[in-house]
Write a protein that holds these residues in place. Structure first.
Motif, PDB file in Angstrom:
ATOM      1  N   PHE A 293      28.831  97.008  -1.815  1.00 57.49           N
ATOM      2  CA  PHE A 293      28.016  95.803  -1.900  1.00 57.49           C
ATOM      3  C   PHE A 293      27.731  95.259  -0.505  1.00 57.49           C
ATOM      4  CE2 PHE A 293      30.221  95.915  -5.970  1.00 57.49           C
ATOM      5  CZ  PHE A 293      29.194  95.645  -6.861  1.00 57.49           C
ATOM      6  N   ILE A 294      26.498  94.843  -0.290  1.00 57.21           N
ATOM      7  CA  ILE A 294      26.115  94.124   0.919  1.00 57.21           C
ATOM      8  C   ILE A 294      25.831  92.681   0.520  1.00 57.21           C
ATOM      9  CG2 ILE A 294      24.361  93.844   2.712  1.00 57.21           C
ATOM     10  CD1 ILE A 294      23.986  96.873   2.675  1.00 57.21           C
ATOM     11  N   VAL A 295      26.561  91.766   1.100  1.00 55.25           N
ATOM     12  CA  VAL A 295      26.376  90.339   0.829  1.00 55.25           C
ATOM     13  C   VAL A 295      25.616  89.718   1.996  1.00 55.25           C
ATOM     14  CG1 VAL A 295      27.563  88.136   0.476  1.00 55.25           C
ATOM     15  CG2 VAL A 295      28.471  90.223  -0.563  1.00 55.25           C
ATOM     16  N   GLY A 296      24.648  88.868   1.675  1.00 54.15           N
ATOM     17  CA  GLY A 296      23.914  88.176   2.729  1.00 54.15           C
ATOM     18  C   GLY A 296      22.761  88.968   3.309  1.00 54.15           C
ATOM     19  N   PHE A 297      22.199  89.897   2.535  1.00 55.01           N
ATOM     20  CA  PHE A 297      20.999  90.592   3.004  1.00 55.01           C
ATOM     21  C   PHE A 297      19.910  89.550   3.258  1.00 55.01           C
ATOM     22  CE2 PHE A 297      17.043  92.979   2.413  1.00 55.01           C
ATOM     23  CZ  PHE A 297      17.296  94.103   3.198  1.00 55.01           C
ATOM     24  N   PRO A 298      19.074  89.739   4.269  1.00 55.69           N
ATOM     25  CA  PRO A 298      18.054  88.740   4.596  1.00 55.69           C
ATOM     26  C   PRO A 298      17.248  88.296   3.373  1.00 55.69           C
ATOM     27  CG  PRO A 298      18.087  90.418   6.280  1.00 55.69           C
ATOM     28  CD  PRO A 298      19.034  90.874   5.214  1.00 55.69           C
ATOM     29  N   GLY A 299      17.215  86.987   3.155  1.00 53.89           N
ATOM     30  CA  GLY A 299      16.467  86.435   2.027  1.00 53.89           C
ATOM     31  C   GLY A 299      17.263  86.308   0.749  1.00 53.89           C
ATOM     32  N   GLU A 300      18.534  86.731   0.748  1.00 47.42           N
ATOM     33  CA  GLU A 300      19.345  86.626  -0.456  1.00 47.42           C
ATOM     34  C   GLU A 300      19.552  85.159  -0.813  1.00 47.42           C
ATOM     35  OE1 GLU A 300      23.342  88.842  -1.684  1.00 47.42           O
ATOM     36  OE2 GLU A 300      23.771  87.028  -0.517  1.00 47.42           O
ATOM     37  N   THR A 301      19.151  84.779  -2.022  1.00 43.78           N
ATOM     38  CA  THR A 301      19.324  83.412  -2.500  1.00 43.78           C
ATOM     39  C   THR A 301      20.589  83.306  -3.341  1.00 43.78           C
ATOM     40  OG1 THR A 301      18.102  83.831  -4.541  1.00 43.78           O
ATOM     41  CG2 THR A 301      16.815  83.141  -2.589  1.00 43.78           C
TER      42      THR A 301
END
Length: 431
Positions: A293-301
């Motif tokens: 899992f990648i948390v905080g990908f650009p634009g993640e709301t």
């Protein structure tokens, strides 16, 4: 993959120059750093570690220092500008040329750089692996052609290239001759394997798994890392027909939001991912699923993150590798706008990891009191007086036993659940 490459570097230097590994850097003739550029901190750590060995170079000018792996592939000669005491820079595809690079450095007095991408040449020049643990890694393909927007791997390891079937089978036989009972097949997208068979026809990953499983002396098969786009029904069916294939699947999803998956250019939806998991569990009901899992990908709301948490609850992952997004130079995602504060991302990651840990503990508790067949891999990292074995579903269990058991299978009763590991007792029908 990096562990495999590190082992191959040691094998090459042992075969060509008679070198042996040492735990004491001050005694070394050669110090190599095998690097990763997946995340920013790992990249910076390379230069921090280089700084720590610089005094050794000053004290011993004959000491040779090398930087290999993906940071080397990405940075190339720029490493020499930042650390001019480095002697050789080589990429993942040129580690087999290490002896020649070191000799050229000795002969010319000039630093050597080779970060080219010869297709699968390196496999034809690598010596036979040496192992005593009963388990071994085997790389069956190199590179990645998926080009996820966050990932630097296609640029540092090149496009997907599969090894011929005959070459892979030859390597398996060589491992079997050393007593290896379990093989872990490796690739950036290992299930995208598309090799050439003996008759010139193309064979897929499902065929390769079945071919290896047909070997009598191979007892257990693993593979990593896979991609949902290559999780074909043929491959899923292997779980129903091939008991030697373990009850563990590592299948990275990265996010539970279709919007983020599209921005990542993953090439699959959440529904498609869940469909794969449903079909895999139909073929192998007791399988454990792990993921990335990648948390905080650009634009993640917040809504995107909640979708990921919902997916985690719906699938029930046994474990995961989860990280905060780290922009990598040259990747499309590095250009995306990112307005989410770091503090919010960190809280999301903590919450995600906490939920996965609860699920991991649930799986472990369900194993309590059961008897598991496990491969003894070596001495326990936590207690030198105990052994460590790996269960079919990829859990480590520590138990008391004789060193002569290393490399073989045993039956172990699970007696205690410890965080991230299990404790057990050797049962009478050990084998």
């Amino acid at each position: 993959m990096n562990e495999y490459d590190s082992d191959k570097m040691a094998d090459v230097l042992r075969a060509c120059e008679g070198m042996e590994p040492t735990d004491k850097p001050e005694e070394a003739d050669v110090i190599l750093f095998n690097t990763c550029s997946i995340r920013e901190k790992a990249e910076e750590k390379v230069f921090s570690d280089l700084g720590r060995v610089r005094p050794l170079k000053l004290a011993n000018p004959d000491l040779l220092i090398g930087v290999g792996g993906c940071v080397a592939s990405q940075e190339g000669a720029a490493i020499l500008q930042r650390a001019p005491y480095v002697d050789v820079v080589f990429g993942p595809q040129t580690l087999h040329r290490l002896p020649q690079l070191l000799q050229a450095r000795r002969d010319t007095g000039r630093a050597q750089v080779d970060i080219s991408f010869p297709e699968i040449e390196k496999f034809d020049h690598l010596p036979t692996a040496q192992t005593t643990s009963g388990t071994a890694y085997l790389s069956i393909m190199e590179g990645c052609s998926k080009y996820c927007t966050f990932c630097v791997v296609p640029y540092t390891r090149g496009e997907e290239v599969s090894r011929p079937l005959a070459d892979v089978m030859r390597d398996v036989q060589e491992l079997v001759a050393q007593g290896v009972k379990e093989v872990t097949l490796l690739g950036q997208n290992v299930n995208a394997y598309c090799g050439t068979g003996d008759d010139g026809e193309t064979v897929d990953f499902a065929f390769l798994l079945q071919a290896i499983a047909a070997l009598e002396d191979i007892t257990r098969l693993r593979y990593t890392t896979s991609h949902p786009r290559e999780m074909t029904q043929r491959l899923i069916d292997v779980y129903a027909t091939t008991p030697k294939l373990v009850s563990h699947l590592h299948l990275p999803v990265q996010s539970g939001s279709d919007r983020i998956l599209a921005a990542m250019k993953r090439g699959h939806t959440v529904l498609e991912y869940k469909s794969i998991i449903r079909r895999v569990r139909a073929a192998r009901p007791d399988i454990c699923i792990t993921s990335d899992f990648i948390v905080g990908f650009p634009g993640e709301t917040e809504q995107d993150f909640e979708a990921t948490m919902k997916l985690i609850d719906e699938v029930g992952f046994d474990n995961s590798f989860s990280y905060l997004y780290s922009p990598r130079p040259g990747t499309p995602a590095a250009e995306l706008r990112d307005d989410t504060p770091h503090e919010i991302k960190a809280l999301r990651l903590k919450r995600l990891q906490g939920r996965i840990m609860e699920q991991e503990d649930g799986v472990a508790q369900a194993m309590l009191g059961t008897t598991q067949r496990a491969l003894v891999e070596g001495v326990s990292k936590k207690d030198a007086q105990e052994l460590a074995a790996r269960t079919d579903n990829n859990r480590v269990v520590n138990f008391s036993g004789a060193a002569s058991l290393i490399g073989g299978f045993v039956e172990v009763k699970i007696t205690q659940v410890v965080r991230h590991t299990l404790r057990g007792e050797l049962v009478a029908n050990a084998k």
